[in-house]
Design a protein around this motif. Structure first.
Motif, PDB file in Angstrom:
ATOM      1  N   THR A 191       0.913  -1.170  -0.053  1.00  0.00           N
ATOM      2  CA  THR A 191      -0.120  -0.005   0.179  1.00  0.00           C
ATOM      3  C   THR A 191       1.003   1.240  -0.122  1.00  0.00           C
ATOM      4  OG1 THR A 191      -0.280  -0.084   2.384  1.00  0.00           O
ATOM      5  CG2 THR A 191      -1.889  -0.992   1.152  1.00  0.00           C
ATOM      6  N   THR A 220      -1.481   3.413  -2.723  1.00  0.00           N
ATOM      7  CA  THR A 220      -2.884   4.085  -2.425  1.00  0.00           C
ATOM      8  C   THR A 220      -2.874   5.385  -3.390  1.00  0.00           C
ATOM      9  OG1 THR A 220      -2.380   3.170  -0.221  1.00  0.00           O
ATOM     10  CG2 THR A 220      -4.031   4.856  -0.558  1.00  0.00           C
ATOM     11  N   LEU A 221      -4.032   5.308  -3.958  1.00  0.00           N
ATOM     12  CA  LEU A 221      -4.596   6.436  -4.990  1.00  0.00           C
ATOM     13  C   LEU A 221      -5.356   7.478  -3.934  1.00  0.00           C
ATOM     14  CD1 LEU A 221      -4.489   7.709  -7.558  1.00  0.00           C
ATOM     15  CD2 LEU A 221      -6.626   6.467  -8.216  1.00  0.00           C
ATOM     16  N   ARG A 222      -4.899   8.819  -4.165  1.00  0.00           N
ATOM     17  CA  ARG A 222      -5.301   9.723  -3.144  1.00  0.00           C
ATOM     18  C   ARG A 222      -5.813  10.972  -4.008  1.00  0.00           C
ATOM     19  NH1 ARG A 222      -1.134   7.845  -0.268  1.00  0.00           N
ATOM     20  NH2 ARG A 222      -1.763   6.968   1.890  1.00  0.00           N
ATOM     21  N   GLN A 223      -6.857  11.489  -3.729  1.00  0.00           N
ATOM     22  CA  GLN A 223      -7.254  12.775  -4.045  1.00  0.00           C
ATOM     23  C   GLN A 223      -6.373  13.816  -3.871  1.00  0.00           C
ATOM     24  OE1 GLN A 223     -10.413  14.426  -1.864  1.00  0.00           O
ATOM     25  NE2 GLN A 223     -10.656  16.268  -3.361  1.00  0.00           N
ATOM     26  N   ASP A 225      -3.665  13.966  -6.202  1.00  0.00           N
ATOM     27  CA  ASP A 225      -2.276  12.898  -6.957  1.00  0.00           C
ATOM     28  C   ASP A 225      -2.660  13.583  -8.510  1.00  0.00           C
ATOM     29  OD1 ASP A 225      -1.587  11.480  -4.661  1.00  0.00           O
ATOM     30  OD2 ASP A 225      -2.477   9.721  -5.395  1.00  0.00           O
ATOM     31  N   LYS A 248     -11.336   9.668   0.026  1.00  0.00           N
ATOM     32  CA  LYS A 248     -10.211  10.314   0.258  1.00  0.00           C
ATOM     33  C   LYS A 248      -8.932   9.623  -0.389  1.00  0.00           C
ATOM     34  CE  LYS A 248     -10.557  13.952   3.405  1.00  0.00           C
ATOM     35  NZ  LYS A 248     -11.970  13.521   4.084  1.00  0.00           N
ATOM     36  N   GLU A 249      -9.026   7.948  -0.393  1.00  0.00           N
ATOM     37  CA  GLU A 249      -8.207   7.178  -0.828  1.00  0.00           C
ATOM     38  C   GLU A 249      -8.753   5.944  -1.344  1.00  0.00           C
ATOM     39  OE1 GLU A 249      -5.464   7.075   2.569  1.00  0.00           O
ATOM     40  OE2 GLU A 249      -6.379   5.253   2.966  1.00  0.00           O
TER      41      GLU A 249
END
Ligand code: GDP
Length: 519
Positions: A191, A220-223, A225, A248-249
């Protein structure tokens, strides 16, 4: 597993399995996906009607533990294989749906061949057991012939009786999926790595602009990015789940809608996250250039049979798809091929066989695996021919078994020279481009050498580089009249089918493929 085995051990954790549902048309794939979507045991956030975004995740219970499972919501092996052809491995487990009142059908076999070719474990959902005339035992029996032997018969495949309508058996199906994952797959993801994943679906939304559903595969993909997806890029403005909730993620195996891209990526594109918007843009630009170049080269996967030798040495395996006019000939051909003896380090594998013409789905499968497609007394269907030509898939036709045997044997021995050679016919220089309604762009050209022949093959050259290949001279006119050929020194109008990107000063090179005598 998604991603490489790198990074700190503590950053690795179990991730949910990703499941694709396949099967024959009308056997209940869509209904089953809908039923499973509602099998979520965790109460979801208020509001938001469930939307089809191409994938969804539910949480189920196994042995008292909450376990998420992700489903790809575009049933069918076409999308599965199209993605695989593009190098994307998305699916961990295939649920093969077979209607208990119907039985194993052609697309059932096709789907299981696709799953087996991808070496993805299969769980069989015997659906419609609520129906009169349902015969789940018959399905088990039929599938043994294809190497899927039910656990209760001593095999390794889990079969679950379900009804997408009465919802019976759904918990068993979810349990079977998780047990299969736990038993034979080590599904973990890191992650903390740089986020990466695959685009499941892309579309242009009227209000929100380009929207892509992506499956996170690692990290982990986040707002916020900066992201590159295929040749699209942008900043993640919002992340939405299948209920329209903002996240958010997103962790590995989580499908999310990404809003904020500058253009729409394609299913099967990979995405990655970079430090700065500027870098995202640069990568996207480079990818766009690379795509253009790849199109120029266009030869992509053509297995010129000389390369085959090299490919074989590497793979040690020649994959075949056999289609024929009846099951007897297909079997006979396969049997005969299997008897070919070459150096035993090279093997021949028939990844799919069937009765009927060569379909687009066969070509998709061939693309994913570098395969030679053999047609015995059958031909490729229109769309299939187009795709095979475009992607350079090696399709061969036979009417006599021993001829097929000879050629494949020769191919296996790496001795076969290309069967065709290109013979130049003529070149023409584009002087003007006319837009003709309903036809497209027509190149007003001067024939510079040789003869331009209608229906011959063509490629387009711009500034010395091939910009399009695998074209054909679909229309040829001199003044107002159709012409079959136009000679050097004369002017003509050339139409290249649906290909319209023609510019003044381009050169159209035409040729034909001739049988090359073999020595
Ligand atoms: P798909 O083409 O595989 O996606 O099949 P669908 O999900 O569209 O289902 C085809 C038809 O079978 C529809 O009319 C469904 O209502 C029906 N159907 C699907 N699953 C079941 C089931 O478990 N029981 C019964 N009785 N009908 C079902």
């Amino acid at each position: 597993t998604f991603g490489d085995e790198e990074g700190d051990e503590e950053d690795w954790s179990a991730r949910p399995p990703v499941v694709t549902v396949m099967g024959h048309v009308d056997h209940g794939k869509t209904k089953l996906l809908d039923a499973l979507r509602d099998a979520n045991v965790v109460a979801r956030e208020a509001g938001g009607i469930t939307q089809h975004i191409g994938a969804y995740q539910i949480v189920t219970e196994l042995d008292g533990n909450e376990r998420p499972v992700t489903f790809i919501d575009t049933p069918g092996h076409e999308s599965f294989t199209a993605m695989r052809a593009r190098g994307a491995k998305v699916t961990d487990i295939v649920v093969l749906v077979v209607a208990a009142d119907d039985g194993v059908m052609p697309q059932t076999v096709e789907a299981l061949n696709h799953a087996q070719a991808a070496e993805v474990p299969i769980v069989v959902a015997v659906n419609k057991v609520d129906k009169e005339g349902a015969n789940p035992a018959k399905i088990r029996q039929q599938l043994t012939e294809y190497g899927l032997v039910a656990e209760e018969y001593g095999g390794e495949t889990m079969f679950v009786d379900v009804s997408a309508i009465t919802r019976q058996g759904l918990d068993n199906l979810l349990a079977a999926i998780l047990l299969t994952a736990d038993a034979s797959l080590d599904l973990r993801a890191n992650t903390e790595q740089d986020p990466q994943g695959v685009v499941i679906e892309g579309k242009l939304d009227k209000g929100r602009g380009p929207v892509a559903t992506v499956l996170v595969q690692r990290g982990t993909l986040r707002q916020g990015d900066s992201i590159v997806a295929g040749d699209a890029y942008g900043r993640v403005r919002s992340l939405l789940d299948e209920h329209g909730n903002k996240l958010k993620e997103a962790l590995p195996a989580r499908p999310v809608q990404v809003v904020g891209l500058t253009s729409v990526p394609r299913a099967g594109d990979t995405f990655l996250v970079v430090d700065e918007d500027r870098v995202a843009r640069q990568i996207a630009d480079r990818r766009q250039a690379r795509i253009r170049n790849a199109q120029n080269a266009s030869m992509r996967k053509r297995i010129s049979l000389e390369d085959l030798d090299a490919a074989l040495k590497e793979n040690r395996q020649l994959n075949l798809i056999i289609k024929g006019d009846n099951s007897g000939t297909v079997e006979a051909l396969e049997e005969a091929l299997m008897k070919i003896e070459v150096d035993d380090e090279i093997s021949l594998r028939v990844i799919h066989r069937g009765v009927g013409g060569i379909t687009k789905s066969d070509i998709d499968l061939a693309l994913a695996d570098d395969v030679i497609v053999l047609g015995f007394n059958v031909r490729a269907e229109g769309q299939a021919t187009e795709l095979a030509n475009r992607e350079g898939v090696d399709v061969r036709y036979y009417t006599v078994i021993y001829q097929a045997i000879d050629e494949i044997e020769a191919a296996l021995k790496g001795m076969l020279k290309p069967v065709y050679e290109e013979v130049q016919l003529g070149t023409a220089e584009v002087r003007e481009v006319f837009r003709v309604p309903k036809v497209g762009n027509v190149a007003g050209s001067l024939v510079r050498s040789g003869t331009i022949v209608r229906n011959s093959k063509a490629r387009l050259i711009r500034d010395g580089a091939v910009v399009a290949d695998n074209l054909s001279v679909d229309s040829l006119r001199r003044f107002k009249d159709d012409a079959t050929e136009v000679r050097e020194g004369y002017e003509c109008g050339i139409g290249l089918g649906s290909y319209n990107d023609i510019k003044v000063d381009d050169v159209i090179e035409t040729f034909e493929l001739r049988d090359k005598p073999r020595d």
